[in-house]
Write a protein that holds these residues in place. Structure first.
Motif, PDB file in Angstrom:
ATOM      1  N   UNK A   6       0.836  -1.204   0.000  1.00 60.35           N
ATOM      2  CA  UNK A   6       0.000   0.000   0.000  1.00 60.35           C
ATOM      3  C   UNK A   6       0.870   1.253   0.000  1.00 60.35           C
ATOM      4  N   UNK A   7       1.935   1.255   0.817  1.00 58.37           N
ATOM      5  CA  UNK A   7       2.836   2.406   0.854  1.00 58.37           C
ATOM      6  C   UNK A   7       3.540   2.593  -0.484  1.00 58.37           C
ATOM      7  N   UNK A   8       3.962   1.513  -1.062  1.00 60.66           N
ATOM      8  CA  UNK A   8       4.641   1.564  -2.365  1.00 60.66           C
ATOM      9  C   UNK A   8       3.694   2.139  -3.424  1.00 60.66           C
ATOM     10  N   UNK A   9       2.461   1.675  -3.428  1.00 60.52           N
ATOM     11  CA  UNK A   9       1.486   2.122  -4.413  1.00 60.52           C
ATOM     12  C   UNK A   9       1.180   3.612  -4.244  1.00 60.52           C
ATOM     13  N   UNK A  10       0.981   4.051  -2.987  1.00 62.18           N
ATOM     14  CA  UNK A  10       0.656   5.467  -2.751  1.00 62.18           C
ATOM     15  C   UNK A  10       1.820   6.372  -3.143  1.00 62.18           C
ATOM     16  N   UNK A  11       3.043   5.967  -2.784  1.00 59.89           N
ATOM     17  CA  UNK A  11       4.191   6.816  -3.116  1.00 59.89           C
ATOM     18  C   UNK A  11       4.430   6.854  -4.630  1.00 59.89           C
ATOM     19  N   UNK A  12       4.167   5.740  -5.324  1.00 58.99           N
ATOM     20  CA  UNK A  12       4.282   5.749  -6.792  1.00 58.99           C
ATOM     21  C   UNK A  12       3.229   6.662  -7.403  1.00 58.99           C
ATOM     22  N   UNK A  13       2.011   6.644  -6.839  1.00 59.75           N
ATOM     23  CA  UNK A  13       0.962   7.549  -7.307  1.00 59.75           C
ATOM     24  C   UNK A  13       1.382   9.005  -7.148  1.00 59.75           C
ATOM     25  N   UNK A  33      21.560   5.713  -4.628  1.00 55.63           N
ATOM     26  CA  UNK A  33      22.514   5.048  -3.756  1.00 55.63           C
ATOM     27  C   UNK A  33      22.022   3.633  -3.469  1.00 55.63           C
ATOM     28  N   UNK A  34      22.964   2.725  -3.272  1.00 56.37           N
ATOM     29  CA  UNK A  34      22.609   1.314  -3.079  1.00 56.37           C
ATOM     30  C   UNK A  34      21.700   1.079  -1.869  1.00 56.37           C
ATOM     31  N   UNK A  35      21.717   2.007  -0.909  1.00 56.11           N
ATOM     32  CA  UNK A  35      20.906   1.830   0.303  1.00 56.11           C
ATOM     33  C   UNK A  35      19.478   2.349   0.133  1.00 56.11           C
ATOM     34  N   UNK A  36      19.179   2.950  -0.997  1.00 60.95           N
ATOM     35  CA  UNK A  36      17.889   3.613  -1.168  1.00 60.95           C
ATOM     36  C   UNK A  36      16.914   2.788  -2.006  1.00 60.95           C
ATOM     37  N   UNK A  37      16.738   1.531  -1.650  1.00 61.89           N
ATOM     38  CA  UNK A  37      15.862   0.654  -2.428  1.00 61.89           C
ATOM     39  C   UNK A  37      14.406   1.088  -2.369  1.00 61.89           C
ATOM     40  N   UNK A  38      13.940   1.592  -1.235  1.00 61.18           N
ATOM     41  CA  UNK A  38      12.537   2.022  -1.148  1.00 61.18           C
ATOM     42  C   UNK A  38      12.284   3.171  -2.114  1.00 61.18           C
ATOM     43  N   UNK A  39      13.187   4.157  -2.097  1.00 60.72           N
ATOM     44  CA  UNK A  39      13.040   5.289  -3.009  1.00 60.72           C
ATOM     45  C   UNK A  39      13.154   4.865  -4.456  1.00 60.72           C
ATOM     46  N   UNK A  40      14.053   3.916  -4.726  1.00 65.57           N
ATOM     47  CA  UNK A  40      14.210   3.444  -6.096  1.00 65.57           C
ATOM     48  C   UNK A  40      12.949   2.739  -6.579  1.00 65.57           C
ATOM     49  N   UNK A  55       9.941   3.161  -5.590  1.00 69.38           N
ATOM     50  CA  UNK A  55       8.931   4.194  -5.804  1.00 69.38           C
ATOM     51  C   UNK A  55       9.151   4.908  -7.138  1.00 69.38           C
ATOM     52  N   UNK A  56      10.396   5.298  -7.394  1.00 70.03           N
ATOM     53  CA  UNK A  56      10.700   6.050  -8.607  1.00 70.03           C
ATOM     54  C   UNK A  56      10.426   5.212  -9.850  1.00 70.03           C
ATOM     55  N   UNK A  57      10.821   3.958  -9.823  1.00 72.49           N
ATOM     56  CA  UNK A  57      10.627   3.101 -10.994  1.00 72.49           C
ATOM     57  C   UNK A  57       9.150   2.984 -11.340  1.00 72.49           C
ATOM     58  N   UNK A  58       8.337   2.640 -10.356  1.00 76.21           N
ATOM     59  CA  UNK A  58       6.909   2.459 -10.638  1.00 76.21           C
ATOM     60  C   UNK A  58       6.200   3.791 -10.876  1.00 76.21           C
TER      61      UNK A  58
END
Length: 566
Positions: A35-42, A64-71, A73-76
């Protein structure tokens, strides 16, 4: 499915079905739910649309390699806005980074934790955004979703375009049909921007377990995480598998939760697969064979000691260079097939690689009588030695079998007599070339396949995907005559150098020269053995000379026998 078979459509479906389930997890326990991933991608998609991003425009992603959550989000978010994501590695030198952004034609960059070279134009922004209502998905199944670059181990990397339909093919989010359901977590340490990491991102969207992401592979850290989180599935590239084994960490940690170890990105050497099975007795060892161009087409192979070098069977064709299929056991071009929408090169030139649902991988191989694929090497790495085609892959497989060899690579070096000869770069347990290496290889390889020049290094140069950058190794083997030869020192060395010069027909011989590298072969070695036996009064088998082809080493062996040493 809302959004259809697109990447953001998969995310929206998972957010609707399992909103509170963890999609991604860090080692410190931080989580990102669907849900968090979907909302941030929106939120990001809405912001990009407001910024004027048009459907089909390309956006570079640098994290940065440590920023998987942000990545994630950005991709989707880029894809939901109708854009095309261009994942890039933060480890790229600035010049390569600029070149790839330019080649991809990106209109801007989304970045986090990374500096951007001043030469890059366009806009820049971070992945964060305020929460928003669901936005329309502007992506379409046949629209471009990402541009990713090949490994470029032998030459320049090429940009490969994948559609949404290509990326989502085979991913089923239906409850009860999700992948890896035997695990609560699957773990990987693939760097952002690599094809392997993209595969893991899509797996995280559709699989049952949460993805435990590790910024950089460290054997101790990975094994500790497997133990703490009771990880069920571990994904590696072969270089990571070797590092894991060399570390000894599997003996110090409880890794009994592992039921599947999957390797990708390169062929898993049989010796490494056997060793993994020994230290991880509860896990099934599976190697996946594919390429950046071919995905999602692939073969998978559970390690089988009866056919240790096989990489699977299925939709595989072997053809000659003209595209005609060859018979079983004949070596040719490897093609793998899939009913997924194919990928393509951004710069065109697809006809030689993509054809009617088949993709040429650039590897050479053969099918055995049961249809299993056995690779013999890449087109670019075939060594043309005299009239013989030498597979660097086959030589590397033999080298891996030596107990002192931890890692290796074989490259072609120029030879004035043979055109090319194989040369080996080793990482060994002792830091030196094993004394019995040539004798060990003589029982496994033919004469032209045995490396004539061998050096040791602390580590092989590898790209982010774990593949050896072969072009970086050739400088370790300067052309013959490019450096001054060290003159023979002892009386035995000087006498032996004269014999070499006579047998080989060369003007001068240095103490560091290699008999085989100077053009020696089985016939000239036989003549050399006879002359040494006559002139030094030492019984000299040809095998003794092959085992130590260097002049200084041969002279030391002769001197020992002359003095009565065993």
């Amino acid at each position: 499915m809302s959004g259809g078979p697109t990447v953001p459509g998969l995310l929206r479906q998972r957010a609707a079905d399992t909103p509170d389930a963890v999609a991604l997890c860090h080692l410190d326990g931080a989580t990102l739910t669907f849900a968090q991933w979907d909302r941030s991608a929106d939120a990001l998609a809405a912001a990009l649309a407001d910024d004027g991003l048009r459907v089909g425009q390309r956006v570079a992603l640098l994290f940065d390699e440590r920023e998987w959550f942000g990545y994630a989000t950005a991709f989707c978010g880029v894809l939901r806005a109708g854009g095309v994501a261009v994942p890039l590695s933060a480890r790229l030198p600035p010049g390569q980074l600029v070149a790839r952004v330019t080649v991809a034609g990106a209109v801007g960059i989304i970045r986090e934790g990374c500096a951007v070279p001043a030469e890059l134009g366009g806009w820049q922004r971070g992945p964060a955004g305020a929460a928003t209502d669901a936005v329309p998905d502007r992506a379409t199944p046949d629209g471009a979703a990402q541009i990713i670059f090949t490994s470029g181990t032998e030459g320049s990397a090429r940009a490969v375009v994948a559609t949404h339909g290509n990326l989502t093919h085979g991913h089923d989010t239906t409850p009860g049909r999700r992948q890896l359901a035997h695990s609560r977590y699957f773990l990987h340490a693939f760097p952002i921007g690599t094809n392997a990491a993209q595969t893991m991102l899509l797996t995280g969207l559709a699989a049952e377990p949460a993805a435990l992401v590790v910024p950089r592979f460290d054997a101790a850290e990975v094994c500790a995480a497997v133990e703490e989180f009771r990880v069920g599935t571990l994904f590696l590239v072969p270089s990571m598998a070797r590092e894991l084994l060399a570390s000894g960490e599997p003996d110090r940690r409880d890794l009994s939760s592992l039921v599947l170890v999957g390797t990708t990105g390169d062929v898993l050497p049989a010796a490494v697969a056997r060793a993994l099975g020994d230290v991880l007795p509860y896990a099934t060892i599976v190697n996946t064979y594919s390429s950046t161009e071919a995905a999602p087409a692939r073969t998978t192979m559970v390690f089988d000691s009866r056919r240790p070098d096989a990489v699977g069977r299925g939709a595989v064709r072997i053809t000659d260079d003209a595209g005609r299929e060859v018979a079983a056991r004949e070596v040719g071009q490897v093609w793998i097939g899939s009913d997924a929408p194919p990928r393509r090169y951004l710069d065109g030139g697809d006809a030689a690689t993509f054809r009617d649902g088949w993709t040429r991988t650039g590897d050479r191989g053969r099918l055995d009588d049961e249809g299993y694929l056995h690779l013999t090497g890449r087109d670019a790495s075939t060594i043309h030695s005299g009239g013989t085609k030498v597979s660097s892959f086959a030589v590397e497989q033999a080298l891996h079998g030596h107990p002192d060899v931890r890692d290796c690579a074989v490259v072609a070096v120029a030879d004035p007599v043979w055109g090319e000869r194989p040369a080996a770069v080793l990482v060994t347990r002792t830091g030196a070339v094993p004394a019995d290496l040539r004798a060990f290889l003589a029982g496994r390889l033919s004469g032209p396949e045995i490396p004539q020049r061998v050096v040791c290094v602390d580590a092989l140069p590898r790209n982010d995907g774990g593949k050896v950058v072969a072009r970086s190794l050739r400088g370790l083997f300067p052309p013959a005559g490019s450096t001054p030869a060290a003159a023979p020192v002892t009386v035995v060395e000087r006498r032996l150098a004269d014999i070499w010069a006579s047998v080989l027909g060369v003007a001068a011989v240095g103490r560091d020269d290699d008999f085989l590298a100077l053009g020696g072969n089985s016939m000239s070695a036989l003549r050399l053995a006879r002359l040494v036996s006559d002139q030094f009064a030492v019984a000299t088998p040809v095998s003794a000379l092959y085992a130590r082809p260097g002049l200084a080493a041969q002279a030391a062996w002769i001197a020992d026998r002359m003095s009565g040493s065993p």
